[in-house]
Design an enzyme around this catalytic site. Structure first.
Site, PDB file in Angstrom:
ATOM      1  N   ILE A 136      15.362  -6.610   2.674  1.00  0.00           N
ATOM      2  CA  ILE A 136      15.517  -7.661   3.499  1.00  0.00           C
ATOM      3  C   ILE A 136      17.127  -8.140   3.477  1.00  0.00           C
ATOM      4  CG2 ILE A 136      13.050  -8.633   2.972  1.00  0.00           C
ATOM      5  CD1 ILE A 136      14.253 -10.105   0.414  1.00  0.00           C
ATOM      6  N   ASP A 137      17.927  -7.322   3.195  1.00  0.00           N
ATOM      7  CA  ASP A 137      19.350  -7.508   3.174  1.00  0.00           C
ATOM      8  C   ASP A 137      20.149  -7.162   4.155  1.00  0.00           C
ATOM      9  OD1 ASP A 137      19.410  -4.913   2.818  1.00  0.00           O
ATOM     10  OD2 ASP A 137      19.583  -4.720   0.513  1.00  0.00           O
ATOM     11  N   HIS A 165       9.810  -6.136   5.949  1.00  0.00           N
ATOM     12  CA  HIS A 165       9.669  -7.354   5.114  1.00  0.00           C
ATOM     13  C   HIS A 165      10.537  -8.442   5.549  1.00  0.00           C
ATOM     14  CE1 HIS A 165       7.655  -4.951   1.669  1.00  0.00           C
ATOM     15  NE2 HIS A 165       6.756  -5.288   2.866  1.00  0.00           N
ATOM     16  N   CYS A 193      14.861 -31.404  13.935  1.00  0.00           N
ATOM     17  CA  CYS A 193      13.568 -31.801  14.640  1.00  0.00           C
ATOM     18  C   CYS A 193      12.755 -32.432  13.692  1.00  0.00           C
ATOM     19  CB  CYS A 193      12.929 -30.946  15.417  1.00  0.00           C
ATOM     20  SG  CYS A 193      11.976 -29.689  14.347  1.00  0.00           S
ATOM     21  N   ILE A 233      20.793   7.594  -5.091  1.00  0.00           N
ATOM     22  CA  ILE A 233      20.761   7.815  -3.682  1.00  0.00           C
ATOM     23  C   ILE A 233      22.161   7.817  -2.737  1.00  0.00           C
ATOM     24  CG2 ILE A 233      19.872   5.428  -2.827  1.00  0.00           C
ATOM     25  CD1 ILE A 233      17.969   7.112  -0.627  1.00  0.00           C
ATOM     26  N   THR A 281      20.855  -0.911  -4.813  1.00  0.00           N
ATOM     27  CA  THR A 281      21.276  -1.295  -6.160  1.00  0.00           C
ATOM     28  C   THR A 281      22.827  -0.880  -6.225  1.00  0.00           C
ATOM     29  OG1 THR A 281      20.210   0.820  -6.960  1.00  0.00           O
ATOM     30  CG2 THR A 281      19.198  -1.057  -7.259  1.00  0.00           C
ATOM     31  N   ARG A 338      11.844  -3.397  -9.928  1.00  0.00           N
ATOM     32  CA  ARG A 338      11.215  -2.830 -10.940  1.00  0.00           C
ATOM     33  C   ARG A 338      11.882  -1.932 -11.710  1.00  0.00           C
ATOM     34  NH1 ARG A 338       8.116  -3.744  -6.696  1.00  0.00           N
ATOM     35  NH2 ARG A 338       6.139  -4.837  -7.088  1.00  0.00           N
ATOM     36  N   CYS A 348       9.943 -26.273  15.730  1.00  0.00           N
ATOM     37  CA  CYS A 348      10.279 -25.821  17.051  1.00  0.00           C
ATOM     38  C   CYS A 348      10.570 -24.590  17.153  1.00  0.00           C
ATOM     39  CB  CYS A 348      11.431 -26.868  17.231  1.00  0.00           C
ATOM     40  SG  CYS A 348      12.843 -26.393  16.505  1.00  0.00           S
TER      41      CYS A 348
HETATM   42  P1  NAD Z   1      11.024  -1.495  -6.516  1.00  0.00           P
HETATM   43  O1  NAD Z   1      12.065  -2.504  -7.260  1.00  0.00           O
HETATM   44  O2  NAD Z   1       9.546  -1.640  -6.696  1.00  0.00           O
HETATM   45  O3  NAD Z   1      11.601  -0.083  -6.647  1.00  0.00           O
HETATM   46  C1  NAD Z   1      12.833   0.366  -6.648  1.00  0.00           C
HETATM   47  C2  NAD Z   1      12.944   1.832  -6.925  1.00  0.00           C
HETATM   48  O4  NAD Z   1      13.918   2.413  -6.684  1.00  0.00           O
HETATM   49  C3  NAD Z   1      12.671   2.329  -8.425  1.00  0.00           C
HETATM   50  O5  NAD Z   1      11.563   3.390  -8.331  1.00  0.00           O
HETATM   51  C4  NAD Z   1      13.936   2.733  -8.822  1.00  0.00           C
HETATM   52  O6  NAD Z   1      13.722   3.833  -9.852  1.00  0.00           O
HETATM   53  C5  NAD Z   1      14.522   3.361  -7.535  1.00  0.00           C
HETATM   54  N1  NAD Z   1      16.040   3.109  -7.727  1.00  0.00           N
HETATM   55  C6  NAD Z   1      16.496   2.046  -8.030  1.00  0.00           C
HETATM   56  N2  NAD Z   1      18.076   2.227  -7.950  1.00  0.00           N
HETATM   57  C7  NAD Z   1      18.125   3.550  -7.315  1.00  0.00           C
HETATM   58  C8  NAD Z   1      19.172   4.262  -6.719  1.00  0.00           C
HETATM   59  N3  NAD Z   1      20.538   3.886  -7.028  1.00  0.00           N
HETATM   60  N4  NAD Z   1      18.843   5.485  -6.511  1.00  0.00           N
HETATM   61  C9  NAD Z   1      17.507   5.983  -6.339  1.00  0.00           C
HETATM   62  N5  NAD Z   1      16.566   5.241  -6.627  1.00  0.00           N
HETATM   63  C10 NAD Z   1      16.754   4.113  -7.274  1.00  0.00           C
HETATM   64  O7  NAD Z   1      11.459  -1.711  -4.979  1.00  0.00           O
HETATM   65  P2  NAD Z   1      10.719  -1.529  -3.560  1.00  0.00           P
HETATM   66  O8  NAD Z   1       9.846  -0.282  -3.780  1.00  0.00           O
HETATM   67  O9  NAD Z   1      11.511  -1.672  -2.488  1.00  0.00           O
HETATM   68  O10 NAD Z   1       9.738  -2.739  -3.542  1.00  0.00           O
HETATM   69  C11 NAD Z   1       9.852  -3.994  -3.876  1.00  0.00           C
HETATM   70  C12 NAD Z   1       9.994  -4.935  -2.826  1.00  0.00           C
HETATM   71  O11 NAD Z   1      11.047  -5.865  -3.136  1.00  0.00           O
HETATM   72  C13 NAD Z   1      10.217  -4.765  -1.355  1.00  0.00           C
HETATM   73  O12 NAD Z   1       9.243  -5.100  -0.457  1.00  0.00           O
HETATM   74  C14 NAD Z   1      11.554  -5.196  -0.898  1.00  0.00           C
HETATM   75  O13 NAD Z   1      11.238  -6.053   0.276  1.00  0.00           O
HETATM   76  C15 NAD Z   1      11.886  -6.409  -1.973  1.00  0.00           C
HETATM   77  N6  NAD Z   1      13.275  -6.204  -2.425  1.00  0.00           N
HETATM   78  C16 NAD Z   1      14.234  -5.980  -1.613  1.00  0.00           C
HETATM   79  C17 NAD Z   1      15.513  -6.023  -2.017  1.00  0.00           C
HETATM   80  C18 NAD Z   1      16.590  -5.701  -1.051  1.00  0.00           C
HETATM   81  O14 NAD Z   1      16.482  -5.989   0.210  1.00  0.00           O
HETATM   82  N7  NAD Z   1      17.839  -5.471  -1.294  1.00  0.00           N
HETATM   83  C19 NAD Z   1      16.104  -6.337  -3.146  1.00  0.00           C
HETATM   84  C20 NAD Z   1      14.907  -6.292  -4.330  1.00  0.00           C
HETATM   85  C21 NAD Z   1      13.255  -6.560  -3.721  1.00  0.00           C
END
Ligand code: NAD
Length: 253
Positions: free
Chosen positions: A112-113, A128, A161, A240, A33, A41, A139
């Protein structure tokens, strides 16, 4: 268990990492983020955004939706899940730096980024998959992310293909890759410290893998409460990237 977001906890985390030689990071969308990629979420996450569609985001990124409505799937997927210009933040960089210091067994990520690898992490288990990899369903030829991004709106990327090009991403209703899971399980089982960061721990089976941890210190770095809080030796509430930046300053001083 200690919990506060104050300096003391960051020092405690630095101390744990200083004394660990087999760290595993278990990460989720919250790690990215601070790189400008919304999670699912949080209040401003994808699940809480107005997406202008009658179908829920979970359904739009399910296997059955992908099969039945590929054009709608790709419109949503390109708009909400691909961030080609995102750069790693201090959290990704800290995990990569600790790996270079030979203290890390692996990064097990739900993301997945591709940002962990972009930061320099090499032992990454992508539970994921990755938006950066795509393959022809007919293919098997591989394609980069540009192929998907360059597909016009309402279009479906196709191989020469004639096959449809699918992102190498695990959609809802799809199974995880066995080899990735066994590598992740091995790393977690061998870890002396497991640091869980930026994940709500509600997506299964990924979240269940933390049960394989047998080591000494379980650390959580998350902005909100998770189901693993009661088992943690240390909880750091905070962003984080900011937390890991301070930790690395302490470790390098
Ligand atoms: P989630 O959205 O369910 O939860 C994110 C969690 O991170 C929350 O508990 C939130 O409070 C916390 N959070 C947000 N920003 C934060 C920060 N800066 N520091 C500390 N904590 C922070 O995400 P999830 O548990 O990874 O599950 C969602 C699914 O979505 C996963 O399977 C993932 O593959 C996918 N996803 C991936 C991406 C990506 O690749 N960047 C983005 C969105 C969703």
């Amino acid at each position: 268990m200690e919990e506060n977001s104050a300096k003391g906890n960051i020092e405690a985390l630095a101390e744990i990492l200083r004394n660990s030689g087999r760290i595993v990071f278990f990460t989720g969308a919250g790690v990215s983020t601070e790189s400008g990629i919304p999670d699912f979420r949080s209040a401003d996450g994808i699940y809480n955004q107005k997406i202008g569609r009658t179908v829920s985001p979970e359904e739009m990124i399910s296997h059955s939706y992908y099969v039945r409505y590929p054009a709608e799937f790709f419109d949503f997927y390109k708009e909400k899940l691909i961030y080609p210009d995102a750069s790693p933040n201090a959290a990704h960089r800290a995990m990569a730096a600790l790996e270079k210091m030979d203290k890390v067994r692996g990064v097990v990520t739900q993301n997945i980024d591709g940002l962990h690898q972009k930061a320099g992490s090499e032992k990454v288990y992508e539970l994921h998959g990755s938006v950066l990899r795509n393959y022809c369903e007919k293919c098997g030829k591989f394609f980069g992310v540009e192929t998907v991004l360059e597909t016009p709106e309402h279009g479906v990327p196709a191989c020469s293909c004639g096959g449809r090009i699918k992102p190498d991403v695990v959609l809802y209703e799809e199974a995880l890759d066995d080899r990735v899971v066994s590598g992740a399980v091995r790393a977690i089982t061998e870890a002396d410290t497991l640091v869980i960061g930026g994940t709500s721990l509600v997506v299964y089976p990924a979240a269940g893998l933390i049960r394989y941890f047998r080591g000494k210190k379980l650390v959580l770095i998350n902005q909100s409460v998770t189901q693993a809080d009661s088992e943690a030796d240390l909880i750091v509430r905070g962003k984080i990237g900011e937390v890991m930046k301070e930790v690395m300053t302490l470790l390098n001083s």
